[in-house]
Design a protein around this motif. Sequence first.
Motif, mmCIF file in Angstrom:
data_model
loop_
_atom_site.group_PDB
_atom_site.id
_atom_site.type_symbol
_atom_site.label_atom_id
_atom_site.label_comp_id
_atom_site.label_asym_id
_atom_site.label_seq_id
_atom_site.Cartn_x
_atom_site.Cartn_y
_atom_site.Cartn_z
ATOM 1 N N VAL A 20 0.811 -1.226 0.000
ATOM 2 C CA VAL A 20 0.000 0.000 0.000
ATOM 3 C C VAL A 20 0.843 1.275 0.000
ATOM 4 C CG1 VAL A 20 -1.950 -1.129 1.113
ATOM 5 C CG2 VAL A 20 -0.236 0.025 2.540
ATOM 6 N N SER A 25 3.889 6.603 -4.950
ATOM 7 C CA SER A 25 2.765 7.144 -4.192
ATOM 8 C C SER A 25 3.239 7.819 -2.908
ATOM 9 C CB SER A 25 1.782 6.012 -3.859
ATOM 10 O OG SER A 25 0.725 6.481 -3.053
ATOM 11 N N HIS A 29 3.020 11.754 -1.946
ATOM 12 C CA HIS A 29 2.244 12.127 -0.761
ATOM 13 C C HIS A 29 3.070 13.035 0.162
ATOM 14 C CE1 HIS A 29 -0.801 11.730 2.348
ATOM 15 N NE2 HIS A 29 0.099 11.302 3.205
ATOM 16 N N LEU A 321 -1.236 7.620 4.899
ATOM 17 C CA LEU A 321 -1.379 7.076 3.549
ATOM 18 C C LEU A 321 -1.553 5.560 3.593
ATOM 19 C CD1 LEU A 321 -1.387 7.692 0.505
ATOM 20 C CD2 LEU A 321 1.101 7.314 0.531
ATOM 21 N N GLU A 324 -5.186 4.805 4.843
ATOM 22 C CA GLU A 324 -6.227 5.152 3.867
ATOM 23 C C GLU A 324 -6.163 4.257 2.629
ATOM 24 O OE1 GLU A 324 -5.933 9.376 3.266
ATOM 25 O OE2 GLU A 324 -6.635 9.829 5.300
ATOM 26 N N ASN A 325 -4.955 3.935 2.173
ATOM 27 C CA ASN A 325 -4.839 3.030 1.027
ATOM 28 C C ASN A 325 -5.277 1.612 1.395
ATOM 29 O OD1 ASN A 325 -3.910 5.061 -0.595
ATOM 30 N ND2 ASN A 325 -1.780 4.375 -0.667
ATOM 31 N N TYR A 326 -4.914 1.178 2.601
ATOM 32 C CA TYR A 326 -5.259 -0.170 3.040
ATOM 33 C C TYR A 326 -6.776 -0.334 3.180
ATOM 34 C CZ TYR A 326 -5.197 -4.457 5.871
ATOM 35 O OH TYR A 326 -5.390 -5.731 6.343
ATOM 36 N N ALA A 328 -9.106 1.525 1.833
ATOM 37 C CA ALA A 328 -9.741 1.684 0.522
ATOM 38 C C ALA A 328 -9.683 0.384 -0.258
ATOM 39 C CB ALA A 328 -9.073 2.807 -0.259
ATOM 40 N N ALA A 329 -8.522 -0.309 -0.203
ATOM 41 C CA ALA A 329 -8.389 -1.588 -0.916
ATOM 42 C C ALA A 329 -9.299 -2.652 -0.295
ATOM 43 C CB ALA A 329 -6.932 -2.035 -0.869
#
Length: 332
Positions: A20, A25, A29, A321, A324-326, A328-329
């Motif tokens: 992630v 990325s 960020h 980050l 939020e990425n984790y 979201a996935a």
Amino acid sequence: MAAPPSHPFVYIDAEALHAVLPFPSLISHLRAGLPAFSGDIHCPHRVSFPVPTSPSAALLLMPSWCAHPSLPYLALKAVTSFPANSPHRPSIHATVSLFSSASGVPLASVDGSALTLLRTAAVSALAASLLVSPSRPPSTLALAGAGALAPYLAEAHLSALPSLSRILVWNRTKAKSAALVAKLRDAHPGVAVEEVDGMDEAVSAADIVSCATGSQEPIVRGELLKPGAHLDLVGSFTPAMRECDDEALRRGRVFIDFEAALEEAGELVGALQRGVLRRDDVAGTLAELAAGTVAGRRSDDEITVFKSVGTAVVDLLAAQLAYENYTAAKNA
């Protein structure tokens, strides 16, 4: 029956963290987040406690929080240092706990060791991308040190600077440098990766020199830096540690990640004490560079120096980050 929490608690281990937080990325960020939030993030001084169960062992706590609506998090990084561990067991371990700064609700536990490696390398690569000459793209990266951080520094720089086509590796323990060379060759068959016998050889040839050692004696001689070179100093975090000599600082335009570098980094502390460097000679911080409020490189031949010591600011941004990425996935 109680309602389920609106934000289920998650654990993000090292494998998931790498998935992630890809370097493109993470670097992007940090480039956006540092100028946007640095002034709103609060980072009290870290606290260290001795642990009597092992010689020289310590527990370090580093809190940070932000009340900005776009960064509503509180983080606590806990680090254990057990120098007496066997060679087969790392002496440093860490975890980052992430909470909502609006409600105090626990949100995540993140592998702090992996997070530290990723964010430290990303900071170095971001600084390099902002300080190298756009009209003279770098081709050769020299790495001093072959410890846990070294492959991350290589990956981050290759991600941020695709013009790099050659990596020179030096380490005092030859077996470690040979192992790193083999690892990088396997991962990047299109990049020429070489082991060098001396750091002077690497410094003389490199466009970017990145140091991640625990050295207390200079390993980079400033007189050998090429015109236009960029020097990245990561390893020192106490006044007794030092990776470059005074000449590198005399020749270079110096930038830092945060003000703490002036009190913690041996290269800068010593140079300030000896009158080699004045506080006004430090051109700016990484947040100022990213925001464009201070000028970066002023000519193709100018030498630039970036010194980082790391703070909880980047831990918080990287943990944000990752979380939020984790999530979201998971919810996709």
